[in-house]
Design a protein around this motif. Structure first.
Motif, PDB file in Angstrom:
ATOM      1  N   LEU A 164       0.818  -1.215   0.000  1.00  0.00           N
ATOM      2  CA  LEU A 164       0.000   0.000   0.000  1.00  0.00           C
ATOM      3  C   LEU A 164       0.854   1.268   0.000  1.00  0.00           C
ATOM      4  CD1 LEU A 164      -2.755  -1.152   2.493  1.00  0.00           C
ATOM      5  CD2 LEU A 164      -3.067  -0.680   0.050  1.00  0.00           C
ATOM      6  N   ALA A 165       2.018   1.229   0.623  1.00  0.00           N
ATOM      7  CA  ALA A 165       2.830   2.438   0.786  1.00  0.00           C
ATOM      8  C   ALA A 165       3.788   2.700  -0.373  1.00  0.00           C
ATOM      9  CB  ALA A 165       3.629   2.343   2.083  1.00  0.00           C
ATOM     10  N   ASN A 166       4.182   1.666  -1.103  1.00  0.00           N
ATOM     11  CA  ASN A 166       5.221   1.833  -2.123  1.00  0.00           C
ATOM     12  C   ASN A 166       4.647   1.890  -3.532  1.00  0.00           C
ATOM     13  OD1 ASN A 166       7.380   1.813  -0.255  1.00  0.00           O
ATOM     14  ND2 ASN A 166       7.176  -0.395  -0.077  1.00  0.00           N
ATOM     15  N   ILE A 167       5.364   2.579  -4.384  1.00  0.00           N
ATOM     16  CA  ILE A 167       4.990   2.704  -5.801  1.00  0.00           C
ATOM     17  C   ILE A 167       5.652   1.559  -6.567  1.00  0.00           C
ATOM     18  CG2 ILE A 167       5.185   4.177  -7.852  1.00  0.00           C
ATOM     19  CD1 ILE A 167       3.457   5.379  -5.630  1.00  0.00           C
ATOM     20  N   GLU A 168       4.895   0.945  -7.460  1.00  0.00           N
ATOM     21  CA  GLU A 168       5.458  -0.114  -8.286  1.00  0.00           C
ATOM     22  C   GLU A 168       5.401   0.311  -9.753  1.00  0.00           C
ATOM     23  OE1 GLU A 168       1.067  -1.074  -8.161  1.00  0.00           O
ATOM     24  OE2 GLU A 168       2.524  -0.354  -6.737  1.00  0.00           O
ATOM     25  N   PRO A 169       6.354  -0.168 -10.554  1.00  0.00           N
ATOM     26  CA  PRO A 169       6.294   0.138 -11.989  1.00  0.00           C
ATOM     27  C   PRO A 169       5.142  -0.628 -12.633  1.00  0.00           C
ATOM     28  CG  PRO A 169       8.123  -1.343 -11.521  1.00  0.00           C
ATOM     29  CD  PRO A 169       7.508  -0.983 -10.199  1.00  0.00           C
ATOM     30  N   TYR A 170       4.616  -0.074 -13.701  1.00  0.00           N
ATOM     31  CA  TYR A 170       3.545  -0.746 -14.440  1.00  0.00           C
ATOM     32  C   TYR A 170       4.137  -1.398 -15.676  1.00  0.00           C
ATOM     33  CZ  TYR A 170       0.188   1.802 -11.602  1.00  0.00           C
ATOM     34  OH  TYR A 170      -0.532   2.286 -10.554  1.00  0.00           O
ATOM     35  N   TYR A 171       3.787  -2.643 -15.887  1.00  0.00           N
ATOM     36  CA  TYR A 171       4.240  -3.382 -17.057  1.00  0.00           C
ATOM     37  C   TYR A 171       3.030  -3.747 -17.894  1.00  0.00           C
ATOM     38  CZ  TYR A 171       8.418  -3.805 -14.195  1.00  0.00           C
ATOM     39  OH  TYR A 171       9.520  -3.523 -13.424  1.00  0.00           O
ATOM     40  N   PHE A 172       2.642  -2.859 -18.777  1.00  0.00           N
ATOM     41  CA  PHE A 172       1.490  -3.090 -19.629  1.00  0.00           C
ATOM     42  C   PHE A 172       1.955  -3.427 -21.036  1.00  0.00           C
ATOM     43  CE2 PHE A 172      -0.396   0.203 -16.681  1.00  0.00           C
ATOM     44  CZ  PHE A 172      -1.189  -0.691 -15.977  1.00  0.00           C
ATOM     45  N   ASP A 173       1.303  -4.387 -21.665  1.00  0.00           N
ATOM     46  CA  ASP A 173       1.623  -4.726 -23.050  1.00  0.00           C
ATOM     47  C   ASP A 173       1.386  -3.536 -23.971  1.00  0.00           C
ATOM     48  OD1 ASP A 173       2.253  -7.261 -22.187  1.00  0.00           O
ATOM     49  OD2 ASP A 173       0.384  -8.164 -22.864  1.00  0.00           O
ATOM     50  N   LEU A 174       0.393  -2.721 -23.651  1.00  0.00           N
ATOM     51  CA  LEU A 174       0.100  -1.544 -24.468  1.00  0.00           C
ATOM     52  C   LEU A 174       1.321  -0.634 -24.565  1.00  0.00           C
ATOM     53  CD1 LEU A 174      -1.857   0.231 -26.095  1.00  0.00           C
ATOM     54  CD2 LEU A 174      -2.621   1.220 -23.919  1.00  0.00           C
ATOM     55  N   THR A 175       2.090  -0.507 -23.503  1.00  0.00           N
ATOM     56  CA  THR A 175       3.277   0.345 -23.503  1.00  0.00           C
ATOM     57  C   THR A 175       4.263  -0.114 -24.571  1.00  0.00           C
ATOM     58  OG1 THR A 175       2.976   0.618 -21.125  1.00  0.00           O
ATOM     59  CG2 THR A 175       5.088   1.320 -22.042  1.00  0.00           C
ATOM     60  N   VAL A 176       4.502  -1.413 -24.639  1.00  0.00           N
ATOM     61  CA  VAL A 176       5.433  -1.956 -25.638  1.00  0.00           C
ATOM     62  C   VAL A 176       4.855  -1.762 -27.035  1.00  0.00           C
ATOM     63  CG1 VAL A 176       6.626  -4.034 -26.446  1.00  0.00           C
ATOM     64  CG2 VAL A 176       6.381  -3.591 -23.987  1.00  0.00           C
ATOM     65  N   GLY A 177       3.550  -2.015 -27.184  1.00  0.00           N
ATOM     66  CA  GLY A 177       2.905  -1.817 -28.485  1.00  0.00           C
ATOM     67  C   GLY A 177       3.029  -0.381 -28.967  1.00  0.00           C
ATOM     68  N   LEU A 178       2.845   0.574 -28.078  1.00  0.00           N
ATOM     69  CA  LEU A 178       2.979   1.993 -28.456  1.00  0.00           C
ATOM     70  C   LEU A 178       4.412   2.324 -28.833  1.00  0.00           C
ATOM     71  CD1 LEU A 178       0.711   3.612 -25.727  1.00  0.00           C
ATOM     72  CD2 LEU A 178       0.225   3.454 -28.180  1.00  0.00           C
ATOM     73  N   ALA A 179       5.368   1.776 -28.108  1.00  0.00           N
ATOM     74  CA  ALA A 179       6.779   2.026 -28.419  1.00  0.00           C
ATOM     75  C   ALA A 179       7.154   1.447 -29.784  1.00  0.00           C
ATOM     76  CB  ALA A 179       7.668   1.432 -27.327  1.00  0.00           C
ATOM     77  N   CYS A 180       6.485   0.375 -30.190  1.00  0.00           N
ATOM     78  CA  CYS A 180       6.816  -0.306 -31.450  1.00  0.00           C
ATOM     79  C   CYS A 180       5.804   0.006 -32.558  1.00  0.00           C
ATOM     80  CB  CYS A 180       6.888  -1.817 -31.216  1.00  0.00           C
ATOM     81  SG  CYS A 180       8.172  -2.273 -30.050  1.00  0.00           S
ATOM     82  N   ARG A 181       5.048   1.060 -32.409  1.00  0.00           N
ATOM     83  CA  ARG A 181       3.986   1.384 -33.374  1.00  0.00           C
ATOM     84  C   ARG A 181       4.508   1.672 -34.776  1.00  0.00           C
ATOM     85  NH1 ARG A 181       4.929   5.720 -30.294  1.00  0.00           N
ATOM     86  NH2 ARG A 181       5.221   7.749 -31.272  1.00  0.00           N
ATOM     87  N   PHE A 182       5.776   2.011 -34.892  1.00  0.00           N
ATOM     88  CA  PHE A 182       6.304   2.378 -36.210  1.00  0.00           C
ATOM     89  C   PHE A 182       6.492   1.179 -37.129  1.00  0.00           C
ATOM     90  CE2 PHE A 182       7.636   5.748 -33.256  1.00  0.00           C
ATOM     91  CZ  PHE A 182       6.878   6.775 -33.797  1.00  0.00           C
ATOM     92  N   PHE A 183       6.245  -0.017 -36.628  1.00  0.00           N
ATOM     93  CA  PHE A 183       6.219  -1.198 -37.488  1.00  0.00           C
ATOM     94  C   PHE A 183       4.941  -1.219 -38.330  1.00  0.00           C
ATOM     95  CE2 PHE A 183       9.176  -2.950 -34.260  1.00  0.00           C
ATOM     96  CZ  PHE A 183      10.201  -3.330 -35.117  1.00  0.00           C
ATOM     97  N   LEU A 184       3.947  -0.422 -37.924  1.00  0.00           N
ATOM     98  CA  LEU A 184       2.653  -0.395 -38.601  1.00  0.00           C
ATOM     99  C   LEU A 184       2.499   0.909 -39.373  1.00  0.00           C
ATOM    100  CD1 LEU A 184       0.442  -1.556 -35.577  1.00  0.00           C
ATOM    101  CD2 LEU A 184       1.502  -2.994 -37.329  1.00  0.00           C
TER     102      LEU A 184
END
Length: 177
Positions: free
Chosen positions: A90-110
């Motif tokens: 509850l007290a600590n922040i965790e990183p988010y690992y969403f597939d959408l993030t990778v898809g957005l980073a690799c959008r230039f393949f489309l």
């Protein structure tokens, strides 16, 4: 520190000492697999591991002709570890690992058109998912009136934020600010 799966299983046992099969049913009934990756065999493996560590106490029970079953109960050591783990989560922040993030980073393949089409498809799926999520919640709300409201609100806020993000993306406000 406990893993998320361990903590959820221990939470069920804190509420009521249980058999692995009962816990498996509760996970299914409460829709926990929508927000935590946990397979059926994992439940049994994790419970056995936690009992070997002294976090759970096991009592063997037999009813009639049924096979012997293990009933799990939280030990005082387990209770303390659960409290510490819950506080930390509850007290600590965790990183988010969403597939959408990778898809957005690799959008230039489309191509730009194909990118728009897949984002539109994702938005349609998300809209259906949110609708189904609300429908399912309303069905079980009668069984669990207030217990799941915080989890539901938290998850729904993420889904709605993604929904807004995708709409803005399709309206070019994020592609061409």
């Amino acid at each position: 520190m406990l893993t998320n799966i361990e903590l959820i299983l221990l939470n069920f046992i804190k509420i009521k000492s249980s058999y692995a099969y009962e816990i498996e049913r509760m996970i299914e009934e409460k829709g926990i697999r929508k927000w935590l990756k946990i397979g059926g065999p994992t439940v049994y493996q994790v419970l056995d591991r936690l009992s070997k560590k002294g976090i759970l106490q096991v009592s063997l029970e037999k009813e009639g002709n049924m096979p012997q079953r293990k009933r799990y109960t939280l030990t005082s050591e387990g209770e303390e570890l659960c409290q510490k783990s819950a506080r930390d989560l509850l007290a600590n922040i965790e990183p988010y690992y969403f597939d959408l993030t990778v898809g957005l980073a690799c959008r230039f393949f489309l191509s730009e058109e194909e990118f728009r089409l897949v984002i539109q498809e994702r938005l349609k799926k998300l809209n259906r998912f949110i609708s189904d999520f609300n429908d399912e919640f309303n069905k079980v709300r009668e069984l669990y009136p207030d217990k799941r409201l915080l989890v539901r609100r938290y998850l729904l806020s993420h889904y709605k934020l993604e929904q807004k993000f995708l709409r803005d993306l399709l309206n070019d406000t994020l592609i061409n600010p």
